[in-house]
Design a protein around this motif. Structure first.
Motif: not given
Length: 350
Positions: A28, A30-31, A34-35, A152-154, A168, A170
């Motif tokens: 994970n 890459a994800a 990004r975060m 993931d992207d979310e 979920r 961030n």
């Protein structure tokens, strides 16, 4: 960059849950990047055995690039080989007399000193991993997400309510602090790397050593390795009826070459040792098949078996949670059903 705290067992091997955490970080990467935003400067203050600034390890890929691990205490050759097979880029090894005994404040500060300014620090969701990441979050002033199962992207996905629901979220901030739920993923080897080993000998503040482990006692009965590593687990609950009602399920365990797992009520009644308990306050298991005999399916127990690939329920109550969640269900008395299965196995084996 992602930094993973790695636990080792008494033999010097990388703990299974830590291997899972490293795999999570690598797959994970890459994800997580990004975060957390773009990685900043690499940690300083280390003495590298191979010297210089770490380059991409030989045989590594973009998937695992930027995954470092921290090992406090002995670093065996076996552990080093395991970490290389898991695609680790660098190993931060802490050698200090003050860190030989576990101390959450001292160990957390050691991790903080090498943590990236931007990136992720994580550990497996063991009692030690949870405690350390809580200290890291406080000392860095960052938020923490516990029991993460996906990224993931979310954003991040984590277990709540003992695994009965998922949340979920961030995390705002430059540094993400996470714990990874046990068995959220399966350890996966990749093209072996040649990790750079950086040795750290930090000075430890006296106030960080006020609480530390002074003695460790391990009882043989507490060994759950057979249960957590078994490919087939037969579960037994209140439905067995009494302390003497395990004959059929134990015979099935022998036929399958597996392990026995029990519900909390069984250990609470004193019918079986706590080392065999499966659930939120017991072991979390990931067998190929889990056969639940006379177990209703309380939230705490379901949290421990969510990693099972195939779930088979044997129960007289067709409305029970276990039956409703099972891939296959047999409605009937467990002693009759399991007894018939054992007889059939004996007949086929001659």
């Amino acid at each position: 960059m992602t930094l993973v705290f790695v636990e080792t067992d008494e033999t010097g091997q990388v703990a299974l849950t830590s291997a899972e955490a490293v795999t999570f970080a690598r797959t994970n990467a890459a994800a997580l990047a990004r975060m957390a935003g773009s990685p900043s400067e690499q940690p300083s203050g280390a003495s590298a055995t191979s010297g210089g600034v770490a380059q991409r390890p030989e045989g590594s890929s973009e998937e695992g690039l930027g995954v470092d691990v921290a090992v406090i205490g002995a670093l065996t050759d076996a552990a080093g080989e395991q970490l290389a097979s898991l695609g680790v880029g660098r190993i931060h090894h802490f050698e200090s007399a003050d860190l030989e005994a576990y101390s959450a404040p001292a160990w957390a500060q050691a991790l903080v000193e090498i943590a990236p300014e931007t990136g992720t620090v994580l550990a497996s969701g063991t009692p030690r991993g949870m405690e350390l990441m809580a200290h890291v979050a406080v000392r860095t002033g960052e938020r923490i997400a516990a029991n993460v199962v996906a990224a993931d992207d979310e954003g991040l996905l984590r277990q709540v309510l003992g695994g009965a629901a998922f949340e979920r979220l961030n995390l705002d901030g430059d540094l993400q602090v996470l714990t990874i739920a046990g068995h959220a993923c399966t350890p996966e080897e990749t093209t072996p790397t040649s990790p750079e080993v950086l040795t750290h000998s930090p000075e430890v503040a006296a106030e960080d050593l006020r609480t530390r482990v002074v003695r460790t006692e391990v009882e043989a009965a507490d060994d759950t390795s057979g249960l957590t590593q078994a490919r087939a687990v037969v579960g037994a609950g209140r439905g067995v009826g009494s302390q003497d009602g395990f004959d059929e399920v134990l015979e099935l365990v022998d036929h399958l070459g597996g392990a026995l797992g029990v519900s909390r009520v069984v250990t609470g009644l004193g019918w079986r040792p706590h080392a065999e308990q499966v659930g939120q306050t017991g072991s979390r298991i990931t067998p190929d098949v889990y056969i639940a005999c006379g177990i209703s399916g309380a939230i705490q127990h379901m949290a421990g078996i969510e990693g099972a690939k195939t779930l088979i329920a044997i129960n007289t109550d067709e409305e029970s949670t276990m039956v409703q969640r099972a891939d296959y269900a047999i409605i009937g008395d467990l002693h009759e059903v399991v007894g018939a299965v054992n007889e059939e196995i004996r007949n086929r084996r001659g």
